[in-house]
Design an enzyme around this catalytic site. Structure first.
Site, mmCIF file in Angstrom:
data_model
loop_
_atom_site.group_PDB
_atom_site.id
_atom_site.type_symbol
_atom_site.label_atom_id
_atom_site.label_comp_id
_atom_site.label_asym_id
_atom_site.label_seq_id
_atom_site.Cartn_x
_atom_site.Cartn_y
_atom_site.Cartn_z
ATOM 1 N N LYS A 43 0.932 3.609 -1.010
ATOM 2 C CA LYS A 43 1.299 4.823 -0.257
ATOM 3 C C LYS A 43 2.788 5.162 -0.448
ATOM 4 O O LYS A 43 3.137 6.315 -0.673
ATOM 5 C CB LYS A 43 1.019 4.646 1.254
ATOM 6 C CG LYS A 43 -0.432 4.333 1.569
ATOM 7 C CD LYS A 43 -0.643 4.149 3.047
ATOM 8 C CE LYS A 43 0.064 2.948 3.652
ATOM 9 N NZ LYS A 43 -0.414 1.638 3.172
ATOM 10 N N ARG A 122 -1.655 4.975 12.769
ATOM 11 C CA ARG A 122 -2.316 3.766 12.303
ATOM 12 C C ARG A 122 -3.386 3.288 13.273
ATOM 13 O O ARG A 122 -4.058 2.289 12.998
ATOM 14 C CB ARG A 122 -1.266 2.693 12.186
ATOM 15 C CG ARG A 122 -1.179 2.028 10.847
ATOM 16 C CD ARG A 122 -0.090 1.012 10.972
ATOM 17 N NE ARG A 122 -0.010 0.158 9.863
ATOM 18 C CZ ARG A 122 0.904 0.292 8.900
ATOM 19 N NH1 ARG A 122 1.742 1.292 8.906
ATOM 20 N NH2 ARG A 122 0.956 -0.586 7.943
ATOM 21 N N ARG A 161 5.125 -7.298 -5.111
ATOM 22 C CA ARG A 161 6.062 -6.221 -4.731
ATOM 23 C C ARG A 161 7.491 -6.741 -4.578
ATOM 24 O O ARG A 161 7.734 -7.797 -4.000
ATOM 25 C CB ARG A 161 5.625 -5.568 -3.425
ATOM 26 C CG ARG A 161 6.688 -4.591 -2.927
ATOM 27 C CD ARG A 161 6.212 -3.679 -1.862
ATOM 28 N NE ARG A 161 5.526 -4.350 -0.788
ATOM 29 C CZ ARG A 161 4.794 -3.726 0.107
ATOM 30 N NH1 ARG A 161 4.631 -2.430 0.034
ATOM 31 N NH2 ARG A 161 4.202 -4.387 1.070
ATOM 32 N N ARG A 194 9.402 -8.657 0.606
ATOM 33 C CA ARG A 194 9.266 -8.421 2.050
ATOM 34 C C ARG A 194 8.678 -9.636 2.749
ATOM 35 O O ARG A 194 7.773 -10.282 2.230
ATOM 36 C CB ARG A 194 8.353 -7.204 2.296
ATOM 37 C CG ARG A 194 9.120 -5.911 2.338
ATOM 38 C CD ARG A 194 8.256 -4.697 2.350
ATOM 39 N NE ARG A 194 7.130 -4.706 3.277
ATOM 40 C CZ ARG A 194 6.330 -3.669 3.480
ATOM 41 N NH1 ARG A 194 6.553 -2.527 2.841
ATOM 42 N NH2 ARG A 194 5.320 -3.737 4.318
ATOM 43 N N ARG A 205 -2.358 -8.413 8.131
ATOM 44 C CA ARG A 205 -2.200 -6.965 7.938
ATOM 45 C C ARG A 205 -3.511 -6.327 7.473
ATOM 46 O O ARG A 205 -3.863 -5.233 7.918
ATOM 47 C CB ARG A 205 -1.103 -6.694 6.902
ATOM 48 C CG ARG A 205 0.280 -6.921 7.470
ATOM 49 C CD ARG A 205 1.311 -7.042 6.391
ATOM 50 N NE ARG A 205 1.482 -5.827 5.619
ATOM 51 C CZ ARG A 205 2.021 -5.794 4.403
ATOM 52 N NH1 ARG A 205 2.421 -6.899 3.818
ATOM 53 N NH2 ARG A 205 2.161 -4.658 3.780
#
Ligand code: AP5
Length: 259
Positions: A43, A122, A161, A194, A205
């Site tokens: 996203k 969310r 990431r 992260r 998550r």
């Protein structure tokens, strides 16, 4: 993340007392979009590309929390400290904290350049609150983009990431590596992994997404503004696919733009 000419999103990231520089340009038909999809689906990457095509500002709730987390402890409000604890575990931050933060920044929803909401809403409660707030201000979402990708590919994206600690540009260790290891191509900042990309947080998550966020697909489907986009292929391919569905949406539903 910031590319040349991209507003620094100061009002969104730091709060309403800060002014964006440069100020987003007012456009005649601003795009007001929500980006939905599991953690790691891409996203943020798409929001960055879409900003370059549509000019709308990238408003990520996760970026607001991470930016608060990088401030000293005494500059963090008790609510923000609590939010950061939830985030580190991979849990959703409670609706009341998220909503207070969004409400404080609701001027960004009236931005003349439009917006790309990433990571918000969310939960159904957040989606209802946003709907109410926008209706009260006679603003309407142009569309909700639902990015979809098999779970196995999502896990690969999250584990690789790397994010620039300075401009927030996003890379992938193997799929989209920086030219020089651990260094941002755009600003020379240091790249980091992260905290919530650790396997134990990723599991939490993904569960939170299935339980709390996936029901929004039906919510927006019922409102007639959901469009699903396959999130496989290169980011540029996915962006082209997104632009095509958005143009189609606008042709089918021009009245929505008058909001
Ligand atoms: P948030 O920051 O919103 O994270 P997220 O939704 O989990 O999404 P991510 O940022 O992890 O992934 P993404 O889809 O943006 O993927 P990206 O483009 O980076 O939220 C973090 C936390 O904050 C939440 O867990 C929660 O605690 C809290 N929070 C935030 N908002 C909240 C709310 N409204 N309510 C409650 N709590 C809230 O891409 C991922 C990787 O894949 C990158 O390495 C990228 O380079 C790579 N990649 C992207 N596209 C491609 C491609 N096409 N091919 C190959 N690699 C790709």
């Amino acid at each position: 993340m910031n590319s040349p000419g991209k507003p620094d999103r100061a009002t969104w990231i730091q709060g309403p007392s800060a002014n964006c520089s440069p100020r987003p340009e007012r456009v005649q038909e601003p795009w007001r979009l929500v980006l939905l999809g599991a953690p790691g689906v891409g996203k943020g990457t798409q929001a960055d590309l879409l900003h370059q095509r549509l000019n709308a500002c990238h408003l990520s709730t996760g970026d607001v929390f991470r930016s608060a987390g990088s401030r000293s402890e005494c500059d963090q409000s008790p609510a923000m400290k609590a939010a950061l604890q939830y985030m580190r575990r991979g849990d959703l931050v409670p609706d009341s904290i998220v909503w207070e933060m969004v409400l404080e920044r609701s001027g960004c929803l009236r931005c003349g350049g439009g917006f790309l909401l990433d990571g918000f809403p969310r939960t159904l409660a957040q989606a209802e609150s946003l709907k109410q707030l926008m209706e009260n201000q006679r603003l309407y979402l142009t569309a909700v983009l639902n990015y979809s990708l098999p779970l196995s590919e999502i896990v690969v994206r999250l584990s690789g990431r790397r994010t620039c600690q300075n401009c927030k540009a996003v890379y992938h260790a193997t799929e989209r590596p920086p030219k020089s290891a651990d260094t941002c191509d755009r600003c020379g900042g240091k790249l980091f992994q992260r905290e919530d990309d650790r396997p134990e947080s990723v599991k939490v998550r993904l569960e939170a997404y299935e339980k709390s966020t996936a029901p929004l697909i039906e919510f927006y489907q019922r409102m007639g503004i959901l469009v699903t986009v396959t999130a496989s292929g290169t980011p540029e391919d996915i962006c082209e696919r997104t632009i095509a569905v958005l143009e189609d949406c606008r042709k089918r539903n021009p009245a929505r733009e008058r909001g």
